[in-house]
Scaffold this motif. Structure first.
Motif, short mmCIF file in Angstrom:
data_model
loop_
_atom_site.label_atom_id
_atom_site.label_comp_id
_atom_site.label_asym_id
_atom_site.label_seq_id
_atom_site.Cartn_x
_atom_site.Cartn_y
_atom_site.Cartn_z
N SER A 38 11.00 -5.65 -13.19
CA SER A 38 9.57 -5.89 -13.37
C SER A 38 8.93 -6.29 -12.05
CB SER A 38 9.33 -6.97 -14.43
OG SER A 38 9.85 -8.21 -14.00
N GLY A 39 7.62 -6.15 -12.01
CA GLY A 39 6.82 -6.60 -10.88
C GLY A 39 5.69 -7.45 -11.43
N ALA A 40 5.21 -8.38 -10.62
CA ALA A 40 4.12 -9.24 -11.07
C ALA A 40 3.20 -9.54 -9.90
CB ALA A 40 4.66 -10.55 -11.64
N ALA A 41 1.97 -9.85 -10.23
CA ALA A 41 1.00 -10.26 -9.23
C ALA A 41 0.12 -11.35 -9.84
CB ALA A 41 0.14 -9.08 -8.79
N VAL A 42 -0.18 -12.34 -9.03
CA VAL A 42 -1.10 -13.40 -9.45
C VAL A 42 -2.17 -13.57 -8.38
CG1 VAL A 42 0.64 -14.61 -10.82
CG2 VAL A 42 0.26 -15.30 -8.46
N ARG A 43 -3.34 -14.01 -8.81
CA ARG A 43 -4.44 -14.29 -7.89
C ARG A 43 -4.79 -15.76 -8.05
NH1 ARG A 43 -7.82 -10.53 -9.36
NH2 ARG A 43 -8.89 -11.79 -10.89
N ASP A 44 -4.87 -16.48 -6.92
CA ASP A 44 -5.22 -17.89 -7.00
C ASP A 44 -6.73 -18.08 -6.97
OD1 ASP A 44 -6.08 -17.90 -4.30
OD2 ASP A 44 -4.31 -18.97 -3.59
N SER A 45 -7.15 -19.32 -7.11
CA SER A 45 -8.58 -19.62 -7.20
C SER A 45 -9.32 -19.37 -5.89
CB SER A 45 -8.79 -21.06 -7.64
OG SER A 45 -8.14 -21.95 -6.74
N ASP A 46 -8.59 -19.19 -4.79
CA ASP A 46 -9.21 -18.85 -3.50
C ASP A 46 -9.24 -17.34 -3.26
OD1 ASP A 46 -9.67 -21.52 -2.80
OD2 ASP A 46 -7.67 -21.71 -1.95
N GLY A 47 -8.73 -16.56 -4.22
CA GLY A 47 -8.73 -15.11 -4.10
C GLY A 47 -7.49 -14.53 -3.43
N ARG A 48 -6.54 -15.39 -3.06
CA ARG A 48 -5.30 -14.90 -2.44
C ARG A 48 -4.39 -14.32 -3.52
NH1 ARG A 48 -4.11 -20.38 0.74
NH2 ARG A 48 -4.43 -21.00 -1.42
N THR A 49 -3.66 -13.29 -3.15
CA THR A 49 -2.78 -12.60 -4.09
C THR A 49 -1.32 -12.79 -3.69
OG1 THR A 49 -4.50 -10.92 -4.38
CG2 THR A 49 -2.30 -10.35 -5.13
N TYR A 50 -0.48 -13.01 -4.69
CA TYR A 50 0.95 -13.16 -4.50
C TYR A 50 1.65 -12.14 -5.39
CZ TYR A 50 -0.91 -17.47 -2.70
OH TYR A 50 -1.65 -18.39 -2.00
N VAL A 51 2.57 -11.39 -4.80
CA VAL A 51 3.22 -10.30 -5.51
C VAL A 51 4.72 -10.48 -5.41
CG1 VAL A 51 3.42 -7.80 -5.67
CG2 VAL A 51 1.31 -8.81 -4.83
N ALA A 52 5.43 -10.20 -6.50
CA ALA A 52 6.88 -10.39 -6.50
C ALA A 52 7.56 -9.43 -7.46
CB ALA A 52 7.22 -11.82 -6.88
N ALA A 53 8.85 -9.26 -7.24
CA ALA A 53 9.71 -8.48 -8.14
C ALA A 53 10.69 -9.44 -8.79
CB ALA A 53 10.46 -7.42 -7.35
N SER A 54 11.24 -9.03 -9.92
CA SER A 54 12.25 -9.85 -10.57
C SER A 54 13.49 -9.95 -9.68
CB SER A 54 12.61 -9.27 -11.94
OG SER A 54 12.97 -7.91 -11.83
N VAL A 55 14.21 -11.06 -9.83
CA VAL A 55 15.41 -11.33 -9.04
C VAL A 55 16.58 -11.44 -10.00
CG1 VAL A 55 16.56 -13.00 -7.53
CG2 VAL A 55 14.10 -12.54 -7.26
N GLU A 56 17.61 -10.65 -9.76
CA GLU A 56 18.80 -10.69 -10.61
C GLU A 56 20.03 -10.74 -9.73
OE1 GLU A 56 18.72 -7.67 -13.67
OE2 GLU A 56 16.55 -7.92 -13.90
N LEU A 57 20.49 -11.97 -9.46
CA LEU A 57 21.70 -12.20 -8.68
C LEU A 57 22.72 -12.88 -9.57
CD1 LEU A 57 20.01 -13.72 -5.49
CD2 LEU A 57 20.81 -11.37 -5.80
#
Length: 119
Positions: A38-57
């Motif tokens: 999966s992939g995900a993205a979040v936007r904070d209250s300042d408009g910055r975006t953080y994007v990540a993929a699932s981690v399976e180790l």
């Protein structure tokens, strides 16, 4: 766009809005680039975006949404205004809990590989 699951409050997320569509695009590209579950993205209250993929180790398993929230927190974000998870199946209770720990009431939107809401 209808939020999923139905228990989530309405936040006005709309893929026709360029900022919301950007979250879907970023989650999709991250998932494709990393070949993650999966992939995900979040936007904070300042408009910055953080994007990540699932981690399976062997020693660590995190959902894409958990990683994206952790990135936001570690970068100093105080609250979130939007969160998207792109995966084959809806649902990520742990990731949604992390979002709600940071900002209660923010809807988490689950979309499929084409960016359409899961039904």
């Amino acid at each position: 766009m209808t939020d999923l699951p139905a228990t989530e409050p309405e936040s006005g997320f709309d893929v026709a809005n360029p900022e919301d569509a950007k979250l879907v695009t970023l989650a999709r590209s991250t998932r494709a680039r990393t070949r993650a579950r999966s992939g995900a993205a979040v936007r904070d209250s300042d408009g910055r975006t953080y994007v990540a993929a699932s981690v399976e180790l062997a020693s660590l398993t995190l959902s894409a949404l958990q990683v994206a929230v952790a990135m936001a927190v570690s970068s100093g974000a105080r609250s979130l205004e939007a969160a998207v998870v792109l995966a084959d199946a809806p649902g990520d209770a742990a990731g949604a809990a992390a979002v709600h720990d940071m900002t209660p009431g923010v809807s988490v939107f689950f979309v499929d590989g084409s960016g359409e809401p899961h039904s």
